[in-house]
Design an enzyme around this catalytic site. Structure first.
Site, PDB file in Angstrom:
ATOM      1  N   ASP A 559       0.805  -1.146  -0.222  1.00 14.14           N
ATOM      2  CA  ASP A 559      -0.148  -0.151  -0.048  1.00 14.14           C
ATOM      3  C   ASP A 559       0.969   1.101   0.111  1.00 14.14           C
ATOM      4  O   ASP A 559       2.052   1.123  -0.059  1.00 14.14           O
ATOM      5  CB  ASP A 559      -0.872  -0.014   1.310  1.00 14.14           C
ATOM      6  N   GLU A 562       2.630   5.171  -3.765  1.00  8.62           N
ATOM      7  CA  GLU A 562       2.723   6.250  -4.744  1.00  8.62           C
ATOM      8  C   GLU A 562       4.012   7.221  -4.938  1.00  8.62           C
ATOM      9  O   GLU A 562       4.488   7.390  -5.966  1.00  8.62           O
ATOM     10  CB  GLU A 562       1.481   7.150  -4.530  1.00  8.62           C
ATOM     11  N   ASP A 636      -9.190   3.998  -1.951  1.00  4.86           N
ATOM     12  CA  ASP A 636     -10.090   4.199  -0.654  1.00  4.86           C
ATOM     13  C   ASP A 636     -11.244   4.808  -1.142  1.00  4.86           C
ATOM     14  O   ASP A 636     -11.588   6.029  -1.122  1.00  4.86           O
ATOM     15  CB  ASP A 636      -9.255   5.166   0.261  1.00  4.86           C
TER      16      ASP A 636
END
Ligand SMILES: *[C@@H]1O[C@H](CO)[C@@H](O)[C@H](O)[C@H]1NC(C)=O
Length: 982
Positions: A559, A562, A636
């Protein structure tokens, strides 16, 4: 310069929201839009849009880029020349261009900049940045398909242009015009894709920084004199205010290389629809972006970011990007792949063709104009001329790779939440899923399982016996996925961070020191997965004796890659950070997620010597190529009906863009779904290629068995439907793995000739099964309208009702809560496993059911089934079964042959194949069986030199239901050739 404090507004806002959620969840708290740049707040975006505005408003506009006379040469499938740009100040900029014609029929246009290729820029404290344009995106994204087309030939050439014919049967051609520079790509003599047709090519060239006295300016507003000054520079009126430094949200980006964006217009001639460039919470057929009714004001943006509570129907960037776009019109598809990993924006406009209204049968055709610009790097664009959607996904797959063949369990249901709080909690959920007869394969642990967010550790109080927990899961063939993120807690007594520091394996800041920022653990450092040494080190951390508590059924979730940096600009890293090879973060930003995901994938390959199993790694951030190493999810989302609805075009968009192993969080991450929404979400999620329920830490517990009746039963049915169809899902993954075919397919993909279907984004086919699904995504809705793309017969999946359809029209289906609208198109054969079990592993040796959907006029129905051990790489050594089934109404037969024409005797059977000898076809269901079969009690079966009879039960048509026949105890092996005669 503003030095961000340890707790930026982003971080405190986040904490604030967390507590707001705990107090009372407020639905639809919109993303902090102002945390992310709009085009006018991104210097190069603003400049390129202004450049376009100026060019398009100037009737005499001519692109200032010209191919230098006599600079061009063509050899071995490649054209090389130099483009010259003359600046307003009279300077000439040299831009080498290479146009490569590849054997596959793909063309590639690469423009570099000569003067900056050599040298470095001195930064503070003796550290250095590279001066040349970033040219390594190819190194990470491209894995094949680059063989040059030696057959490509110059067809015509004079002082003003050159035309090259290339591609299969030379039906493609590219005409490169020299003055101004442009390229026109044609197929069968007709223009399809044009580069620089509108003259928006813009390559911001290298220039040294001239320290002139700072003119008074506030917030980018220039004074009148200043404007006059700027007007002398090229291009007209250029805003220099963000050339050398840019500030946003209190963060300053020092830009040692100054302005260096690349921009280009790409026109799709005669095309009204463009698709792709995920991920955006937008429509499948992309919208126009330059204002006007129903259009966006902002370009589609690709700058991977942790977009907290993203909004829908927006071109805002999300967590990952794939700069691959396809254009489609009736019977023709073409596309482009913009290979650039820096921040990228795409404007889209559509215009009726005024020049040539009589082309295409008298209809004024629509052209789609796209305008692409990236902050740095090469201008590098691949052009695909189709002509089918399948050609595009296959050609793109050759370049960037296809979906990794997943472990079979990965297609099952995944149960996740932030967080399962202890190993006892996990064991309890595991037991309850069994108690309520809900199949599932994987349970997930979010960040709280760690000891204070130190990855590779366990919270010793709540996870006292991870191995015991893993063994309980394993006893039913189940798996555990634990989260491991790229931020490494900066703390004492943590060997992982100590090694990262001592071996210098982290991303550096602009001064060449280890970058420090804030994420879940507080102060953190980030692994630099661009560095080979860092990747090797990363691999060492996953060894079973290093990451204690993990075992063979533990897999990984990446996760925040980015990367998410709570106190960074736009919640990510400063662009002037430095990576391996002294490349700026600016250059590689969109690749960051891929390289980290890939590092984890490779780490899992080497956990134990001799253990060769296909890793499962889920990623949030991605780029072109990420499909080679795992699955993604859409991040999300929220427990809201509109998020359920938006998930379908998002997942379809992933599929056509080469990364089909995708899904959205079932139930919605933030908030608490009402039971109806949760139930409908399971029914939809059962058709996501990646099927995972997930919930935020402040959301109420919502394991599917908690819903209560009638919901629990309905959800269990959706889960079982997924499990029964796993053989067909796995087969669809095989096709995706072989040639990049999407797993769920939108109408334009399966029916490219049907204009009315080109924008449909809420229904889809599953693999090659002919199963047409249209999930209910609206509250209290008990009917759906399904658009019917062809004249085939359609049956209800559950009842075998013949749906009264008309090609090109919608048909209304009943869809009460317990029903998933799912049709079977006539003409297919697909495989199921009908015995409900707890996990996919426990179904491994079950017999198959084959379903034949008889087409109109009792013609031919076809399908295939791919099976392997679902775990190892032995399939690469031929250890798989791939059958092709053909039902022939005229010949009254159904047969099974090797789908690849392999000779069974030539395959040396390993352990798995030997065991598969005991697996057969348990049942054949023929839906739409001819009425003439009435009275028949048996069929003749022939296989492996033997002939026998099997019992058949025929049920005649009645009350709108098709006739059907069921053959039980067929008695054939799934891996053998066989034939049934009716
Ligand atoms: C993935 O990792 C392998 C092994 O370290 C490396 O060879 C390859 O270049 C990496 N690729 C990407 C896309 O990061």
């Amino acid at each position: 310069m503003h030095v961000p404090g340890p707790l930026s507004s982003r971080w405190t806002a986040y904490l604030g929201l967390l507590s707001a959620f705990s107090a009372a969840f407020a639905p639809a708290v919109a993303v902090k839009e102002h945390d992310f740049k709009k085009c006018h707040q991104s210097g190069f975006c603003k400049r390129n849009r202004e450049f376009a505005d100026h060019a398009l408003a100037t009737s005499s506009w001519a692109s200032p880029y010209n191919v230098a006379p006599d600079s061009g040469s063509f050899k071995d499938g490649q054209y090389q020349a130099v483009i010259l740009k003359t600046t307003n100040s009279g300077e000439t900029v040299w831009l080498p261009i290479t146009v490569s014609f590849l054997e596959s029929g793909t063309a590639r246009v690469t423009v570099d900049e000569e003067k900056r290729q050599k040298g470095e820029i001195e930064l503070r404290h003796g550290s250095k940045a590279r001066k040349e344009r970033y040219n390594e995106a190819e190194k990470w994204a491209i894995v094949g398909g680059m063989t040059l087309d030696k057959e490509a030939k110059v067809d015509y050439e004079d002082k003003t242009q050159i035309t090259v014919k290339y591609g299969p049967t030379s039906k493609f051609e590219a005409t490169i015009k020299f003055s101004p520079f442009s390229i026109d790509f044609k197929r069968d003599g007709i223009s399809h894709v044009k580069l620089n047709d509108q003259g928006l090519l813009n390559i911001e060239h290298w220039r040294p920084k001239v320290d002139k006295p700072e003119p008074e300016k506030k917030d980018g507003d220039s004074t009148e004199e200043n404007k006059a000054e700027e007007a002398k520079e090229e291009p007209k009126g250029e805003d220099e205010s963000t050339w050398w430094e840019e500030t946003f949200g209190g963060n300053t980006d020092t830009k040692p290389r100054g302005p260096e964006s690349v921009g280009l217009d790409i026109s799709f001639v005669g095309y009204e629809h463009v698709y792709g460039i995920p991920s955006h919470a937008s429509s499948l057929s992309l919208k126009q972006t330059r204002g006007g009714e129903g259009n966006y004001q902002e370009p589609y943006r690709m700058y991977n970011a942790d977009v907290f509570e993203y909004i829908l129907d927006s071109p805002m960037t999300l967590y990952g990007s794939i700069p691959f776009m396809q254009a489609h019109r009736k019977d023709s598809s073409v596309g482009v792949f913009w290979l650039n990993a820096a921040e990228t924006w795409v404007d889209i406009t559509k215009a009726k063709d005024s020049k040539n209204p009589l082309s295409l049968g008298g209809k004024a055709r629509t052209n789609t104009h796209t305008h692409w610009f990236s902050e740095s790097g090469l201008l590098d664009v691949f052009v695909f001329l189709g002509p089918t959607p399948k050609d595009l996904t296959a050609r793109y797959g050759e370049l960037t790779g296809t979906t990794a063949m997943p472990q079979e369990f990965a297609l099952g249901y995944h149960q996740c939440r932030w967080n399962y709080v202890s190993d006892e909690d996990v064991r309890d959920v595991d037991r309850k899923m069994d108690k309520f007869k809900m199949p599932y394969d994987v349970i997930w642990l979010d960040i709280e399982y760690t000891d204070e967010k130190k990855y590779f550790t366990w919270d010793k109080h709540s996870f006292t016996d991870p191995i015991g927990m893993g063994k309980q899961l394993d006893s039913h063939g189940r798996k555990l996925v634990t989260i491991i993120d790229p931020h490494i807690k900066n703390t004492d007594n943590y060997p992982v961070v100590a090694e990262l520091k001592s071996k210098e394996l982290g991303v550096k800041n602009k001064d060449g020191n280890l970058f420090e920022g804030w994420c879940w653990p507080g102060s953190s450092h980030w692994i630099d997965a661009f560095s080979p040494a860092a990747r090797e080190w990363w691999s060492s951390l996953f060894k079973y004796d290093k990451f204690k508590g993990t075992m063979e059924n533990t897999w990984i979730w990446n996760d925040m890659n980015e990367p998410s940096v709570f106190n960074g600009p736009e919640t990510t890293m400063p662009k002037d950070n430095l990576h391996d090879g002294n490349w700026e973060h600016r250059d590689v930003h969109n690749l960051n997620g891929l390289t980290f995901h890939n590092a984890t994938y490779h780490a899992l390959l080497t956990r134990k010597p001799g253990e060769l199993r296909r890793p499962f790694v889920l990623t949030r951030s991605f780029f072109a190529g990420s499909q080679r190493v795992g699955a993604m999810w859409t991040g999300d989302n929220q427990a809201a009906w509109d998020h359920l609805k938006a998930s379908i075009p998002m997942v379809l968009s992933q599929g056509i863009s080469g990364f089909p192993f995708s899904g959205a969080d079932v139930g919605g991450f933030f908030g608490n779904p009402e039971k109806e929404l949760l139930t409908r979400w399971y029914q939809a999620g059962a058709f996501y290629p990646f099927f995972r329920g997930h919930a935020h830490i402040d959301a109420r517990r919502r394991e599917p068995y908690l819903a209560g009746e009638p919901y629990t039963t309905i959800i269990a049915a959706a889960l079982r439907l997924r499990y029964s169809l796993l053989p067909s899902w796995y087969t669809a993954f095989r096709h995706a793995h072989l040639d990049g075919t999407p797993i769920i397919k939108p109408m334009f993909y399966t029916h490219p000739s049907e204009e009315a279907g080109l924008a449909i984004e809420d229904q889809f086919f599953v693999g090659n099964t002919g199963l047409l699904a249209k999930p209910v995504t609206e509250k209290e809705k008990t009917t759906v309208d399904v658009w019917i793309p062809d004249g085939e017969v359609y049956y209800d999946y559950f009842t075998y009702q013949v749906i009264p359809t008309v090609k090109g029209k919608t048909v209304t289906l009943d869809a009460p809560m317990e029903k998933i609208p799912l049709l079977m198109r006539g003409g297919h054969v697909f495989a199921r496993r009908d015995v409900p079990r707890r996990s996919s592993a426990l179904m491994r040796w079950d017999d198959y059911t084959l379903v034949v959907t008889v087409p109109r006029e009792n013609k031919v129905a076809e399908g295939d089934l791919y099976v392997d051990d679902g775990d190892s790489f032995e399939y690469q050594n031929g250890q798989y079964i791939h059958r092709r089934f053909v039902y022939d109404g005229a010949a009254k037969s159904l047969s099974s042959v090797d789908a690849e024409g392999r000779d069974a005797a030539s395959i040396r059977e390993g352990a798995w194949m030997k065991q598969m000898r005991s697996v057969g076809v348990g049942k054949i269901v023929v839906v739409g069986a001819p009425a003439s079969w009435a009275g028949k009690k048996s069929v003749k079966v022939e296989s492996e030199g033997k002939v026998w009879e099997a019992r058949m039960e025929f049920t005649p048509a009645g009350q709108g239901r098709a006739a059907f026949a069921v053959i039980k105890k067929v008695g054939v092996r799934i891996g053998a050739d066989w034939k049934v005669e009716f």
